[in-house]
Design a protein around this motif. Sequence first.
Motif, PDB file in Angstrom:
ATOM      1  N   ILE A 172       3.545   4.775 -10.422  1.00 35.87           N
ATOM      2  CA  ILE A 172       3.728   3.596  -9.566  1.00 35.87           C
ATOM      3  C   ILE A 172       4.462   3.988  -8.286  1.00 35.87           C
ATOM      4  O   ILE A 172       4.111   3.527  -7.188  1.00 35.87           O
ATOM      5  CB  ILE A 172       4.480   2.492 -10.328  1.00 35.87           C
ATOM      6  N   GLN A 173       5.474   4.832  -8.414  1.00 35.30           N
ATOM      7  CA  GLN A 173       6.191   5.282  -7.219  1.00 35.30           C
ATOM      8  C   GLN A 173       5.260   6.053  -6.286  1.00 35.30           C
ATOM      9  O   GLN A 173       5.363   5.951  -5.063  1.00 35.30           O
ATOM     10  CB  GLN A 173       7.389   6.158  -7.621  1.00 35.30           C
ATOM     11  N   TYR A 174       4.350   6.821  -6.865  1.00 29.98           N
ATOM     12  CA  TYR A 174       3.365   7.534  -6.039  1.00 29.98           C
ATOM     13  C   TYR A 174       2.478   6.538  -5.293  1.00 29.98           C
ATOM     14  O   TYR A 174       2.247   6.677  -4.086  1.00 29.98           O
ATOM     15  CB  TYR A 174       2.514   8.449  -6.911  1.00 29.98           C
ATOM     16  N   PHE A 175       2.007   5.518  -5.998  1.00 29.75           N
ATOM     17  CA  PHE A 175       1.145   4.523  -5.363  1.00 29.75           C
ATOM     18  C   PHE A 175       1.888   3.806  -4.238  1.00 29.75           C
ATOM     19  O   PHE A 175       1.336   3.576  -3.161  1.00 29.75           O
ATOM     20  CB  PHE A 175       0.657   3.494  -6.396  1.00 29.75           C
ATOM     21  N   ILE A 176       3.150   3.438  -4.503  1.00 28.26           N
ATOM     22  CA  ILE A 176       3.948   2.745  -3.487  1.00 28.26           C
ATOM     23  C   ILE A 176       4.135   3.627  -2.262  1.00 28.26           C
ATOM     24  O   ILE A 176       4.049   3.168  -1.115  1.00 28.26           O
ATOM     25  CB  ILE A 176       5.312   2.317  -4.069  1.00 28.26           C
ATOM     26  N   SER A 177       4.370   4.925  -2.495  1.00 23.66           N
ATOM     27  CA  SER A 177       4.538   5.843  -1.363  1.00 23.66           C
ATOM     28  C   SER A 177       3.269   5.950  -0.537  1.00 23.66           C
ATOM     29  O   SER A 177       3.316   6.203   0.670  1.00 23.66           O
ATOM     30  CB  SER A 177       4.952   7.230  -1.868  1.00 23.66           C
ATOM     31  N   GLN A 178       2.118   5.735  -1.176  1.00 24.87           N
ATOM     32  CA  GLN A 178       0.850   5.829  -0.459  1.00 24.87           C
ATOM     33  C   GLN A 178       0.564   4.581   0.376  1.00 24.87           C
ATOM     34  O   GLN A 178       0.045   4.677   1.484  1.00 24.87           O
ATOM     35  CB  GLN A 178      -0.303   6.056  -1.452  1.00 24.87           C
ATOM     36  N   VAL A 179       0.915   3.395  -0.172  1.00 24.16           N
ATOM     37  CA  VAL A 179       0.569   2.153   0.529  1.00 24.16           C
ATOM     38  C   VAL A 179       1.717   1.598   1.364  1.00 24.16           C
ATOM     39  O   VAL A 179       1.506   0.764   2.237  1.00 24.16           O
ATOM     40  CB  VAL A 179       0.071   1.072  -0.458  1.00 24.16           C
ATOM     41  N   GLY A 180       2.955   2.029   1.081  1.00 27.93           N
ATOM     42  CA  GLY A 180       4.076   1.621   1.924  1.00 27.93           C
ATOM     43  C   GLY A 180       5.106   0.725   1.285  1.00 27.93           C
ATOM     44  O   GLY A 180       6.276   0.768   1.657  1.00 27.93           O
ATOM     45  N   SER A 181       4.707  -0.111   0.328  1.00 28.50           N
ATOM     46  CA  SER A 181       5.680  -1.003  -0.304  1.00 28.50           C
ATOM     47  C   SER A 181       5.104  -1.535  -1.605  1.00 28.50           C
ATOM     48  O   SER A 181       3.879  -1.564  -1.806  1.00 28.50           O
ATOM     49  CB  SER A 181       6.036  -2.176   0.613  1.00 28.50           C
ATOM     50  N   GLN A 182       6.001  -1.996  -2.478  1.00 28.98           N
ATOM     51  CA  GLN A 182       5.554  -2.582  -3.738  1.00 28.98           C
ATOM     52  C   GLN A 182       4.790  -3.877  -3.483  1.00 28.98           C
ATOM     53  O   GLN A 182       3.783  -4.155  -4.140  1.00 28.98           O
ATOM     54  CB  GLN A 182       6.749  -2.848  -4.643  1.00 28.98           C
ATOM     55  N   GLU A 183       5.265  -4.654  -2.523  1.00 23.80           N
ATOM     56  CA  GLU A 183       4.601  -5.922  -2.203  1.00 23.80           C
ATOM     57  C   GLU A 183       3.165  -5.698  -1.745  1.00 23.80           C
ATOM     58  O   GLU A 183       2.243  -6.400  -2.169  1.00 23.80           O
ATOM     59  CB  GLU A 183       5.397  -6.661  -1.129  1.00 23.80           C
ATOM     60  N   LYS A 184       2.971  -4.691  -0.911  1.00 23.57           N
ATOM     61  CA  LYS A 184       1.626  -4.390  -0.427  1.00 23.57           C
ATOM     62  C   LYS A 184       0.737  -3.892  -1.560  1.00 23.57           C
ATOM     63  O   LYS A 184      -0.451  -4.222  -1.633  1.00 23.57           O
ATOM     64  CB  LYS A 184       1.713  -3.342   0.685  1.00 23.57           C
ATOM     65  N   LEU A 185       1.322  -3.086  -2.445  1.00 23.96           N
ATOM     66  CA  LEU A 185       0.569  -2.591  -3.597  1.00 23.96           C
ATOM     67  C   LEU A 185       0.088  -3.742  -4.457  1.00 23.96           C
ATOM     68  O   LEU A 185      -1.075  -3.788  -4.867  1.00 23.96           O
ATOM     69  CB  LEU A 185       1.454  -1.646  -4.421  1.00 23.96           C
ATOM     70  N   GLU A 186       0.981  -4.710  -4.728  1.00 26.52           N
ATOM     71  CA  GLU A 186       0.635  -5.838  -5.587  1.00 26.52           C
ATOM     72  C   GLU A 186      -0.417  -6.739  -4.951  1.00 26.52           C
ATOM     73  O   GLU A 186      -1.381  -7.147  -5.605  1.00 26.52           O
ATOM     74  CB  GLU A 186       1.903  -6.645  -5.904  1.00 26.52           C
ATOM     75  N   LYS A 187      -0.250  -7.035  -3.656  1.00 27.27           N
ATOM     76  CA  LYS A 187      -1.128  -8.010  -3.002  1.00 27.27           C
ATOM     77  C   LYS A 187      -2.481  -7.429  -2.632  1.00 27.27           C
ATOM     78  O   LYS A 187      -3.519  -8.072  -2.817  1.00 27.27           O
ATOM     79  CB  LYS A 187      -0.434  -8.561  -1.755  1.00 27.27           C
ATOM     80  N   GLU A 188      -2.480  -6.202  -2.086  1.00 25.25           N
ATOM     81  CA  GLU A 188      -3.705  -5.665  -1.502  1.00 25.25           C
ATOM     82  C   GLU A 188      -4.538  -4.818  -2.461  1.00 25.25           C
ATOM     83  O   GLU A 188      -5.753  -4.713  -2.284  1.00 25.25           O
ATOM     84  CB  GLU A 188      -3.362  -4.845  -0.257  1.00 25.25           C
ATOM     85  N   LEU A 189      -3.892  -4.201  -3.463  1.00 26.84           N
ATOM     86  CA  LEU A 189      -4.645  -3.291  -4.321  1.00 26.84           C
ATOM     87  C   LEU A 189      -4.674  -3.710  -5.781  1.00 26.84           C
ATOM     88  O   LEU A 189      -5.723  -3.682  -6.411  1.00 26.84           O
ATOM     89  CB  LEU A 189      -4.077  -1.867  -4.193  1.00 26.84           C
TER      90      LEU A 189
END
Length: 453
Positions: free
Chosen positions: A97-114
């Motif tokens: 999850i930390q890897y994914f967040i580092s790729q998209v920029g934020s946890q909020e963006k990860l949850e909403k966009e992906l």
Amino acid sequence: MKKIFTLLVAVCFAMGVSAQSKSVDKVVGVVADKIILQSDVESQYLEYLRQQNPPNEKVKCTILNELLLQKLLLTQAELDSITVEESQIDQTINQRIQYFISQVGSQEKLEKELLGKSVLQFKVDIRPQVREQLLARNMHAKITEGSTVSPAEVKAFYDKMPVDSLPLYSTEVEVGEIVRYPVYSKEEKDQAKAKLDALRARVRAGENFGTLAMLYSQDPGSARNNGEIGYFSRGQMVTPFEAVAFKLKPGEVSPVIETKFGFHIIQSIDRRGDQVNVRHILIRPEFTQKELDKAKADLDSAIHYINDKKMTFGEAAVAFSDDVDTRSSGGMFKNPENGRTGLIPMNTLGQMDQEVVSIIDTMKVGELSRPIPFISQGETKQGFRLIYFKSQSEPHRANLNLDYPRIQEAALSEKQQRIFNEWVVKKRAEKFIKVDADYASCNEVQPWLKKSK
């Protein structure tokens, strides 16, 4: 099999969003009582495309082959009572999850966009798949555990390699260090704590924590952001800092705490699931020239013991060095490519510590430097260090004299792959296996198709 765990590094992400696929599902593979769905293949192919790879339907053949191997391993893991710790599952999920967040920029963006869901729900959804992957990995390790290669096997492996296929190695060096930092006196520590107590009192009196952090914090990274660190999970910060940060309620300010970086006060901003966001103010104790001179004198003593052969460099590193990482390896730098001490490519060493490259450029092999002023990269602490230039190899093709450990590792890897391949052939013959006819043209799954006829 070697590709199975590298290609599946981000597979949990694909599994977490596979419910969004609109294709009609069907079973495309069976190993004993384990099934593989078309959606399993499609979700991993979706992740392949998301990583900006070009469309290639043949990749689905590779994915199915790896899933078949994983199911074969999983089936045997259950029979052999192979287990995986719940804490290991948690750690793996958090790392991804930390890897994914580092790729998209934020946890909020990860949850909403992906993801289209909360991270907490995502963790619940992917837990069974992560468990399976770790069980399969542990089973794979058991199959090859205890395997070794003799010197004769290493030589035979080397002798069969064509000369023009032998790897080329650039200039490589063995380098060590002994680091010494000043020891702060009680008075200096008390002064730092008093500064933070005064700042804490100002916050409690109504002043803005962020403004004070910007003005007074000695952590330049967060000070420019009003002391804000950003969201982090457990295991990402040093233990004393993390323990306090997770106990605070939003808006609450901690007492003064001490870490290896200095002294802090922390203000909680927000908590979201198993992550927190905080501000902090860091104050480091100030040392005098007396403490600096003492640190330098300690290294002079180390040089004396080494030159008089009362200690080896490794023994002196254990006795004198304040750097935990190199002290545990007798003062020697580890090659980040394999995590072991020994020869390190010069360009790799430059990426690790360019200053060391500049220092050894003025030294002879076997030489020990004098104490050199030093500021640590991670903690920005001032001190001194000795540099030991142990050895150097010139550019060359791999050979047994200079590169035996590397050749031994390659020989062992080949042997382990052979052992695993033989195990797969044997177990494939014992299990019920069925593969969908849509994959009949896949070269990678031909051995499975032959079994399924």
